[in-house]
Every structure is written in structure tokens, then in C-alpha cells.
Design a protein around this motif. Structure first.
Motif, PDB file in Angstrom:
ATOM      1  N   ASN A  82       0.814  -1.213   0.000  1.00 12.25           N
ATOM      2  CA  ASN A  82       0.000   0.000   0.000  1.00 12.25           C
ATOM      3  C   ASN A  82       0.850   1.268   0.000  1.00 12.25           C
ATOM      4  O   ASN A  82       0.398   2.323  -0.448  1.00 12.25           O
ATOM      5  CB  ASN A  82      -0.929   0.000   1.212  1.00 12.25           C
ATOM      6  N   PHE A  83       2.061   1.164   0.498  1.00 11.25           N
ATOM      7  CA  PHE A  83       2.940   2.332   0.512  1.00 11.25           C
ATOM      8  C   PHE A  83       3.607   2.539  -0.843  1.00 11.25           C
ATOM      9  O   PHE A  83       3.774   3.670  -1.299  1.00 11.25           O
ATOM     10  CB  PHE A  83       4.000   2.169   1.597  1.00 11.25           C
ATOM     11  N   ILE A 115       2.738   3.549 -12.828  1.00 11.41           N
ATOM     12  CA  ILE A 115       1.962   3.814 -14.037  1.00 11.41           C
ATOM     13  C   ILE A 115       0.919   4.873 -13.718  1.00 11.41           C
ATOM     14  O   ILE A 115       0.420   4.957 -12.592  1.00 11.41           O
ATOM     15  CB  ILE A 115       1.297   2.532 -14.590  1.00 11.41           C
ATOM     16  N   LYS A 116       0.568   5.667 -14.728  1.00  8.10           N
ATOM     17  CA  LYS A 116      -0.366   6.767 -14.535  1.00  8.10           C
ATOM     18  C   LYS A 116      -1.813   6.324 -14.664  1.00  8.10           C
ATOM     19  O   LYS A 116      -2.706   6.927 -14.082  1.00  8.10           O
ATOM     20  CB  LYS A 116      -0.073   7.874 -15.540  1.00  8.10           C
ATOM     21  N   LYS A 117      -2.054   5.273 -15.476  1.00  4.69           N
ATOM     22  CA  LYS A 117      -3.406   4.751 -15.632  1.00  4.69           C
ATOM     23  C   LYS A 117      -3.328   3.319 -16.111  1.00  4.69           C
ATOM     24  O   LYS A 117      -2.252   2.808 -16.460  1.00  4.69           O
ATOM     25  CB  LYS A 117      -4.220   5.606 -16.603  1.00  4.69           C
ATOM     26  N   GLY A 169     -10.646  -1.406 -29.644  1.00  3.77           N
ATOM     27  CA  GLY A 169      -9.510  -0.528 -29.369  1.00  3.77           C
ATOM     28  C   GLY A 169      -9.769   0.473 -28.259  1.00  3.77           C
ATOM     29  O   GLY A 169      -9.064   1.475 -28.157  1.00  3.77           O
ATOM     30  N   THR A 170     -10.772   0.188 -27.411  1.00  7.91           N
ATOM     31  CA  THR A 170     -11.101   1.102 -26.320  1.00  7.91           C
ATOM     32  C   THR A 170     -10.104   0.947 -25.185  1.00  7.91           C
ATOM     33  O   THR A 170      -9.778  -0.174 -24.789  1.00  7.91           O
ATOM     34  CB  THR A 170     -12.522   0.838 -25.813  1.00  7.91           C
ATOM     35  N   GLU A 171      -9.616   2.049 -24.658  1.00  6.12           N
ATOM     36  CA  GLU A 171      -8.654   2.040 -23.565  1.00  6.12           C
ATOM     37  C   GLU A 171      -9.363   2.258 -22.231  1.00  6.12           C
ATOM     38  O   GLU A 171     -10.369   2.961 -22.146  1.00  6.12           O
ATOM     39  CB  GLU A 171      -7.600   3.122 -23.767  1.00  6.12           C
ATOM     40  N   CYS A 172      -8.820   1.614 -21.213  1.00  3.05           N
ATOM     41  CA  CYS A 172      -9.358   1.777 -19.863  1.00  3.05           C
ATOM     42  C   CYS A 172      -8.839   3.095 -19.281  1.00  3.05           C
ATOM     43  O   CYS A 172      -7.657   3.437 -19.437  1.00  3.05           O
ATOM     44  CB  CYS A 172      -8.953   0.598 -18.980  1.00  3.05           C
ATOM     45  N   ASP A 173      -9.723   3.828 -18.606  1.00  6.01           N
ATOM     46  CA  ASP A 173      -9.354   5.139 -18.066  1.00  6.01           C
ATOM     47  C   ASP A 173      -9.155   5.113 -16.550  1.00  6.01           C
ATOM     48  O   ASP A 173      -9.164   6.159 -15.906  1.00  6.01           O
ATOM     49  CB  ASP A 173     -10.431   6.169 -18.414  1.00  6.01           C
ATOM     50  N   ALA A 174      -8.977   3.908 -15.961  1.00  9.67           N
ATOM     51  CA  ALA A 174      -8.805   3.816 -14.507  1.00  9.67           C
ATOM     52  C   ALA A 174      -7.448   4.360 -14.097  1.00  9.67           C
ATOM     53  O   ALA A 174      -6.436   4.155 -14.777  1.00  9.67           O
ATOM     54  CB  ALA A 174      -8.945   2.369 -14.048  1.00  9.67           C
ATOM     55  N   THR A 175      -7.422   5.064 -12.997  1.00 11.68           N
ATOM     56  CA  THR A 175      -6.201   5.678 -12.475  1.00 11.68           C
ATOM     57  C   THR A 175      -5.914   5.158 -11.074  1.00 11.68           C
ATOM     58  O   THR A 175      -6.787   4.592 -10.419  1.00 11.68           O
ATOM     59  CB  THR A 175      -6.358   7.204 -12.442  1.00 11.68           C
ATOM     60  N   PRO A 176      -4.674   5.331 -10.580  1.00 13.81           N
ATOM     61  CA  PRO A 176      -4.351   4.893  -9.219  1.00 13.81           C
ATOM     62  C   PRO A 176      -5.176   5.656  -8.193  1.00 13.81           C
ATOM     63  O   PRO A 176      -5.705   6.743  -8.484  1.00 13.81           O
ATOM     64  CB  PRO A 176      -2.853   5.209  -9.112  1.00 13.81           C
ATOM     65  N   ILE A 192     -10.005  -0.468 -11.037  1.00 15.59           N
ATOM     66  CA  ILE A 192     -11.377  -0.486 -10.529  1.00 15.59           C
ATOM     67  C   ILE A 192     -12.314  -1.234 -11.473  1.00 15.59           C
ATOM     68  O   ILE A 192     -13.414  -1.648 -11.068  1.00 15.59           O
ATOM     69  CB  ILE A 192     -11.883   0.950 -10.316  1.00 15.59           C
ATOM     70  N   HIS A 193     -11.894  -1.468 -12.724  1.00 14.16           N
ATOM     71  CA  HIS A 193     -12.716  -2.203 -13.683  1.00 14.16           C
ATOM     72  C   HIS A 193     -12.352  -3.685 -13.729  1.00 14.16           C
ATOM     73  O   HIS A 193     -12.896  -4.407 -14.568  1.00 14.16           O
ATOM     74  CB  HIS A 193     -12.576  -1.599 -15.084  1.00 14.16           C
ATOM     75  N   GLY A 194     -11.468  -4.131 -12.872  1.00 18.89           N
ATOM     76  CA  GLY A 194     -11.130  -5.550 -12.798  1.00 18.89           C
ATOM     77  C   GLY A 194     -10.027  -6.008 -13.718  1.00 18.89           C
ATOM     78  O   GLY A 194      -9.814  -7.221 -13.848  1.00 18.89           O
TER      79      GLY A 194
END
Length: 427
Positions: free
Chosen positions: A198-199, A204-206, A215-222, A242-244
Motif C-alpha cells: 500500500n505504501f 503507471i499513470k493509468k 480498441g477502447t482504452e481503460c481510463d482507470a487511475t491509481p 477499478i474495472h477488474g
């Protein structure tokens, strides 16, 4: 422009023809209609046929081969037998068959079998592919554009490089014995690992997941979700968005061939080498709340890897050197005793061990099964005694044998040895 002729038919024939067309599939109906209008084989009569207005007549010497070839091109080429991978995996080129013949209306739990297969010309092309026998091997050769030196476990791609996605390290592989043997290890608590995970966040940014079809990219972020899994004696940590979508997997142990974990292999090996048994070690791990290799896996590793390797090492290196050294002695005193796998008269196996008196080196180990003695467990130790010293007397000058107080041995020594060998009974 091609000309089209329509032959006049009686009303009954026309009705019958329309009924036949309605009974066929749409594709066949369209093909039959076009072939009827443009058939070059059927003769044309001026008295019976009516020329359609606005359409020029076709020259008699004009061939219809290009048009026929266009009809044939609608199906897959059977001579080339080329099946595109995307077409074969596309569900639009598949047919779903549902078998309801064996259904029982009274059975509410019955689920009819479903079969998904290729349809049309695709199935014909697949059937025309050459059959590979059991004695042949098929090796997929990547195209030069697809060749890469990257780790297959690394999810990085060209698009991800543009997004500055770092290269995640794959699982640690064990290629030689030095990668596993004599390596230091420790006992780690999951709570301590969770604090560290957790620390330290993934660099990675997303989420780098990209859908293949659209070709859809996932937009989940840390921050990303962390999941702890227990596998044998190891702990596996997985990172998810968050999308698994799984981003990375870390294993606390190196991995051998066939995904066997190095810690499980070492635990199973040292249980056998240290003279322990699996039940006691597994109970110790259970009290410590530490994962341990299953008993089934332990027995499989014992039979496939450990027993033959230990026996070969002892027979060819250890025992051979001991026998060569004792062969030069004029007198050898042997200490021997047997041990059953269970007390009483229900024993199945007897292990008879022999040791040289001065050096205390093991010179023989013999295991006897009760089936070798006609299922008589009482005489198993006697049978092992005979088998042991029949082999040792060929190489060593054994003058004394020390064993337990067994009447079978006393009678056997007096009869076989004729006084040449003495049997000392233990106090």
C-alpha cells in the motif's frame, strides 16, 4: 450491359415455382433466380420469350465466365484452403445448435447441450485442412512483424511504450540448482506485506488495458486494488484497476518448470531428507497458520523426483565408495536390524538396514514387501536378512553379524553358516 430474358410459363408452373422458392433459403432463392435469368445453356425462343424493355440484347459470342467466376468468389477458395484467424473466431461465422431431442419436460434441472460450430464455406474450408497425425508436430512460426524479444508475461506493447508504461518484471525462474539450493528465506506476515504494497504504488499513470476488437482504452487511475492469494507455501499479490483488469502479479517464490513453486519443492524435499514425515510437518505449519504444499503434491514429487534421485546418489556415489574402502579390510563387523511400517502382524513393509561397526557407515538398505513373502509379515525380516547378506558377502569379508534376538536368525545362521559366522544377540 448484360441482357436478361424471362421465359413465359403456365400459371400452374408459375405457382409451383413460387412455392418452391418460398421453401428454400433466401440465399439459394436469390441464386436460383439469377441463374434462371442469366443461364447461357437454356435456348432462347422468339415466339415464347418477351424482351424486357430498356435492355439491350446480349451478343451470342459474349461469354459469361466473368459473371460465373464472381458467383464462385462468394465462397471460400477450397483449393487454397486459407482460413483467416479472425474469420474463424468471429461469432458471426458460427452456428449455435441446441439439442432438444433428449430433453425431459418433467426435469426442471435439465440443460440441453449446445454446440457452436463454423457455418457455410468456412466449415468446408476447415474440413479441407490437412489432418495432423500423432507422430507429427505443428510449430507456429510468427511473422517477422510479430517477432519480439519481450517477456510474454510482460503486458507492455507498442502503444504502452508511448504512454511511458514501465516494463514489469516477470516471475523469477529457476534454471539451475544454484538458483534455489542454499538460498536464504524468511517467514513474512501478510500484514507486513500489505503495508509495503500500500505504501509503494505501481509506477503507471493509468490502466494500460486496451480492448482488442474496438480498441477502447481503460481510463482507470491509481490507487489500484490489491489482492492477496495463498498458493501452497507462497503468497501471490495481484494488482487490479477499478474495472477488474489485472495489471501485475508478484510471487513470493521462484518458479520452476510446469509452474511448480520453488518453496513447495524445497519443503517437500527437506521433509524427506531430514527424516521427518509429512503429517507432522503439515501439523506444525497449520499451527503457525502458514501455507504448506498439499499431501497429494508431496507424494507426486516424492515419487517423480526424490526417491530415484536419492537412491541413485547413494548407490553410485556414497555406497560405492564405502564398499571399495571396506573391501580392503580382513574382517568386517556388520550391525543389522529391521523396522516394520506398523506394529503387530499387519505390517506391509519391512526396511532392513545394515551398518559397519567401526565407521558407522550404512552399507545396505533393503525394503521387503509382504507380497514377497506370501503375505506373511512374520518372516519379512528374515527374508530381508537373507537378501541383504547374500549381496554383501559377494563384496565384503563379513566375520560377525550383530542383530536382534530373533529365533529365525539363530536357526538360519546355524544351518547356513555351519559355524563359520557367529550371531551375537543384542542384550
Amino acid at each position: 450491359m448484360f441482357s436478361s430474358y424471362q421465359k413465359k410459363q403456365p400459371p400452374e408452373a408459375a405457382n409451383q415455382g413460387s412455392r418452391e422458392m418460398r421453401a428454400s433459403t433466401p440465399s439459394k432463392r436469390t441464386a436460383a433466380k439469377i441463374c434462371h435469368h442469366l443461364s447461357p445453356i437454356e435456348p432462347v425462343s422468339d415466339g415464347e420469350d418477351i424482351l424486357m424493355a430498356g435492355v439491350e440484347a446480349m451478343a451470342e459470342d459474349q461469354a459469361l465466365d466473368p459473371l460465373e467466376e464472381s458467383f464462385k468468389s462468394m465462397d471460400l477458395a477450397m483449393d487454397a484452403v486459407i482460413v483467416d484467424e479472425e474469420q474463424a473466431n468471429n461469432l458471426l461465422n458460427s452456428v449455435i445448435e441446441l439439442d432438444v431431442n433428449g430433453s425431459n419436460p418433467m426435469d426442471s434441472d435439465y440443460v440441453p447441450p449446445i454446440c457452436v460450430r463454423a457455418a457455410g464455406g468456412l466449415q468446408s474450408a476447415i474440413d479441407a485442412l490437412p489432418i495432423v497425425g500423432l507422430d507429427e508436430s505443428v510449430v507456429d512460426i510468427l511473422n517477422r512483424d510479430d517477432e519480439t524479444d519481450e517477456d510474454p508475461d510482460n503486458p507492455e506493447s507498442d502503444e504502452e511504450k508511448d504512454n511511458d508504461v514501465p516494463s514489469f518484471p516477470g516471475p523469477e525462474k529457476v534454471s539451475v540448482e544454484d538458483d534455489l539450493v542454499d538460498q536464504p528465506a524468511c517467514i513474512a506476515f501478510n500484514s507486513s506485506l500489505a503495508r509495503m504494497v500500500n505504501f509503494l504504488q505501481l509506477p503507471i499513470k493509468k490502466c494500460y488495458y486496451r480492448e482488442d476488437q474496438m480498441g477502447t482504452e481503460c481510463d482507470a487511475t491509481p490507487p489500484f486494488q490489491v489482492k492477496f492469494l495463498k498458493r501452497g507455501s507462497a503468497t501471490i499479490i495481484e494488482w487490479f484497476c477499478i474495472h477488474g483488469h489485472k495489471l501485475w502479479k508478484w510471487n513470493s517464490q521462484p518458479v520452476l518448470k510446469y509452474s511448480m513453486q520453488g518453496g513447495d519443492f524445497m519443503v517437500a524435499t527437506n521433509i524427506l531428507l531430514s527424516g521427518n514425515n509429512f503429517s507432522k510437518i503439515a501439523l506444525f505449519f497449520w499451527y503457525m497458520n502458514i501455507g504448506v504444499v498439499s499431501q497429494k503434491s508431496f507424494r507426486l514429487m516424492q515419487s517423480h523426483y526424490f526417491i530415484d534421485s536419492i537412491k541413485e546418489f547413494w548407490e553410485e556415489k556414497k555406497r560405492a565408495a564405502i564398499i571399495d574402502r571396506l573391501r580392503a579390510k580382513d574382517s568386517v563387523v556388520a550391525l543389522a536390524d529391521g523396522r516394520m511400517d506398523s506394529p503387530g502382524h499387519t505390517a506391509q513393509y519391512c526396511t532392513y538396514t545394515t551398518m559397519e561397526n567401526e565407521s558407522k557407515d550404512i552399507i545396505s538398505v533393503v525394503t521387503v514387501d509382504k507380497r514377497q513373502t506370501n503375505c506373511n509379515s512374520v518372516i519379512m525380516e528374515k527374508h530381508a536378512f537373507i537378501q541383504t547378506f547374500d549381496s554383501l558377502l559377494e563384496n565384503l569379508n563379513i566375520t560377525e553379524i550383530v542383530t536382534d534376538a530373533h529365533m529365525h536368525f539363530a536357526a538360519l545362521m546355524g544351518y547356513v553358516g555351519g559355524g563359520a559366522l557367529s550371531c551375537h544377540r543384542e542384550a
